[in-house]
Scaffold this active site. Structure first.
Site, short mmCIF file in Angstrom:
data_model
loop_
_atom_site.label_atom_id
_atom_site.label_comp_id
_atom_site.label_asym_id
_atom_site.label_seq_id
_atom_site.Cartn_x
_atom_site.Cartn_y
_atom_site.Cartn_z
N LYS A 1 -2.00 -10.32 15.93
CA LYS A 1 -2.57 -11.13 14.85
C LYS A 1 -2.02 -10.70 13.49
O LYS A 1 -2.61 -11.00 12.46
CB LYS A 1 -4.09 -11.00 14.86
CG LYS A 1 -4.74 -11.71 16.03
CD LYS A 1 -6.24 -11.82 15.79
CE LYS A 1 -6.99 -11.80 17.10
NZ LYS A 1 -8.01 -10.77 17.13
N LEU B 1 -6.99 -6.30 2.95
CA LEU B 1 -6.85 -7.09 4.17
C LEU B 1 -5.99 -6.34 5.18
O LEU B 1 -4.92 -5.83 4.83
CB LEU B 1 -6.24 -8.45 3.86
CG LEU B 1 -7.08 -9.33 2.94
CD1 LEU B 1 -6.35 -10.61 2.60
CD2 LEU B 1 -8.45 -9.63 3.54
N LEU C 1 -8.63 -11.14 8.71
CA LEU C 1 -8.88 -12.57 8.65
C LEU C 1 -9.61 -12.98 9.93
O LEU C 1 -9.35 -12.40 10.99
CB LEU C 1 -7.55 -13.33 8.56
CG LEU C 1 -6.72 -13.13 7.29
CD1 LEU C 1 -5.36 -13.81 7.44
CD2 LEU C 1 -7.44 -13.66 6.06
N CYS D 1 -2.00 0.31 6.45
CA CYS D 1 -2.84 -0.17 5.33
C CYS D 1 -4.31 0.06 5.62
O CYS D 1 -5.07 0.44 4.73
CB CYS D 1 -2.57 -1.65 5.07
SG CYS D 1 -0.91 -1.91 4.44
N ASN E 1 5.85 -3.83 12.71
CA ASN E 1 4.89 -2.99 13.44
C ASN E 1 5.30 -1.51 13.55
O ASN E 1 4.73 -0.76 14.33
CB ASN E 1 4.65 -3.56 14.86
CG ASN E 1 3.24 -3.28 15.32
OD1 ASN E 1 2.34 -3.09 14.50
ND2 ASN E 1 3.04 -3.25 16.63
N ASP F 1 7.39 -4.38 8.16
CA ASP F 1 7.69 -3.18 8.97
C ASP F 1 7.85 -3.46 10.46
O ASP F 1 8.11 -2.53 11.22
CB ASP F 1 6.58 -2.14 8.77
CG ASP F 1 5.25 -2.60 9.33
OD1 ASP F 1 5.02 -3.82 9.39
OD2 ASP F 1 4.44 -1.74 9.71
N GLY G 1 -1.09 -6.01 1.91
CA GLY G 1 -0.09 -4.94 1.92
C GLY G 1 1.31 -5.53 1.81
O GLY G 1 1.71 -6.32 2.66
N LEU H 1 0.20 -11.07 10.46
CA LEU H 1 0.94 -12.15 9.82
C LEU H 1 1.78 -11.61 8.67
O LEU H 1 1.59 -10.49 8.21
CB LEU H 1 -0.04 -13.20 9.28
CG LEU H 1 -1.04 -13.77 10.29
CD1 LEU H 1 -1.97 -14.76 9.61
CD2 LEU H 1 -0.34 -14.43 11.47
C1 LIG Z 1 3.32 -7.60 7.88
S1 LIG Z 1 1.72 -7.07 7.48
C2 LIG Z 1 1.95 -5.33 7.39
C3 LIG Z 1 1.50 -4.63 8.63
C4 LIG Z 1 1.38 -3.15 8.39
N1 LIG Z 1 1.73 -2.43 9.60
C5 LIG Z 1 0.00 -2.72 7.93
O1 LIG Z 1 -0.32 -1.55 8.10
O2 LIG Z 1 -0.74 -3.52 7.36
C6 LIG Z 1 1.51 -7.46 5.78
C7 LIG Z 1 0.10 -7.48 5.28
O3 LIG Z 1 -0.50 -8.73 5.56
C8 LIG Z 1 -1.90 -8.58 5.72
N2 LIG Z 1 -2.26 -9.11 7.06
C9 LIG Z 1 -1.41 -9.50 8.05
N3 LIG Z 1 -2.10 -9.99 9.08
C10 LIG Z 1 -3.42 -9.91 8.77
C11 LIG Z 1 -4.64 -10.26 9.44
N4 LIG Z 1 -4.63 -10.80 10.65
N5 LIG Z 1 -5.81 -10.04 8.78
C12 LIG Z 1 -5.82 -9.49 7.54
N6 LIG Z 1 -4.70 -9.15 6.87
C13 LIG Z 1 -3.52 -9.35 7.47
C14 LIG Z 1 -2.20 -7.12 5.56
O4 LIG Z 1 -2.64 -6.88 4.24
C15 LIG Z 1 -0.86 -6.48 5.82
O5 LIG Z 1 -0.76 -5.23 5.18
#
Ligand SMILES: C[S@@+](CC[C@H](N)C(=O)[O-])C[C@H]1O[C@@H](n2cnc3c(N)ncnc32)[C@H](O)[C@@H]1O
Length: 294
Positions: free
Chosen positions: A240, A182, A228, A214, A208, A206, A202, A242
């Site tokens: 977007k 995801l 998503l 990921c 951003n 971080d 993931g 989360l």
């Molecule tokens: C805080 S985010 C990490 C962001 C990070 N910079 C990355 O490269 O994914 C944590 C994880 O939540 C999932 N995630 C967050 N928002 C998402 C979205 N809108 N659609 C799909 N997965 C999401 C992803 O798997 C992501 O790695």
């Protein structure tokens, strides 16, 4: 120079005999005294002391009120959250939900100590949400080692939790074709959850700093990826992206039969500037919409 600051003991307990004055050039601590404080610091300290004194009483009152409420709900036939005893029957093994969710914890080197602490907090909430679900998802924490493992070890008994915890990488555990990583950066949009698929979140906090990490890793390793379907149902004023626990909570809601839209509206924080798209065709899969088709 003469200071207006009050001595803490004088302020809190004015009847106490005055302590000897601190001589110039020496700090209060050197005299075995509490340092002098500003009015606002004193106010804060008093509040803290008051809170400490009343904390137990308050907790006991809250507990009693919750018990009363549960009792009243039972009488009125209102179903409350499951109780500890009931939860014992809700295990991953007995769950009707066979969909797997992995939190990939291989990002220790991308996080500082504070971010790792936050990441583990989100894992705890993820676990707790799953534990309380009537039909828990099949939950894995993979690649748990190093700093994240040390942080996890602070939570006694985690080894006995109903979640599969391992230091093995997710791609050594599941067939490649079944994995969907995801990522909000993916150009693919997840439509539905499938029983035999493994959805990877993931385990990265971080802010951003590692945008697209990921997604890039999934592409490099030839692993399926998807975002998503937030954009299908909502307008969002901010990114977007989360948190780990929010993503999991959305998957859990949908796996329990909620629509994507309802899950998003319930879970995505309002501060993200969420607004419903008034496109009824998304609620009715038989209708076709051209919106966001690019
Ligand atoms: C805080 S985010 C990490 C962001 C990070 N910079 C990355 O490269 O994914 C944590 C994880 O939540 C999932 N995630 C967050 N928002 C998402 C979205 N809108 N659609 C799909 N997965 C999401 C992803 O798997 C992501 O790695």
């Amino acid at each position: 120079m003469e200071s207006n600051a009050l001595n803490i003991d004088e302020k809190l307990e004015p009847n106490l005999p005055k302590k000897p004055r601190i001589e110039e050039g020496c700090s209060a601590e050197e005299h075995g005294e509490k340092p002098s404080m500003s009015k606002s610091q004193l106010k804060k300290l008093k509040k803290k002391e008051y809170w400490e004194k009343n904390k137990r009483l308050k907790r006991a009152k809250e507990k009693a009120a919750a018990k009363e409420k549960r009792k009243a709900d039972r009488v009125n036939g209102v179903a409350g959250p499951p109780r500890r005893k009931e939860l014992k029957n809700n295990s991953m093994a007995s769950s009707k939900c066979k969909t797997s969710v992995v939190v990939d914890l291989s990002f220790d080197d991308k996080m500082d100590k504070r971010s790792i602490e936050k990441c583990v907090k989100q894992l705890l909430r993820t676990y707790s949400l799953n534990r309380r679900a009537e039909n828990p998802m099949q939950l894995y924490f993979t690649s748990l080692s190093g700093e994240s493992l040390s942080e996890m070890k602070k939570h006694q008994g985690y080894q006995n939790w109903d979640v599969k915890i391992t230091d093995t990488r997710y791609n050594e555990m599941f067939e490649k074709e079944k994995i969907v990583y995801l990522s909000s950066e993916s150009e693919n949009v997840l439509e539905k959850l499938e029983d035999d698929k493994v959805y990877v979140i993931g385990g990265l906090v971080d802010h951003n700093a590692h945008k697209g990490l990921c997604h890039n890793l999934a592409v490099q390793n030839g692993i399926n990826h998807a975002q998503l379907p937030i954009g299908e149902y909502l307008h969002m004023k901010s990114r977007k992206v989360l948190t780990i626990d929010h993503v999991f909570e959305i998957l859990l809601e949908v796996s329990a039969g909620a629509s994507w839209k309802d899950a998003f509206l319930k879970i995505i924080p309002k501060r993200k500037g969420v607004e419903e798209k008034n496109d009824i065709s998304k609620d009715n899969p038989d209708c076709v919409s051209n919106e966001d088709s690019s």
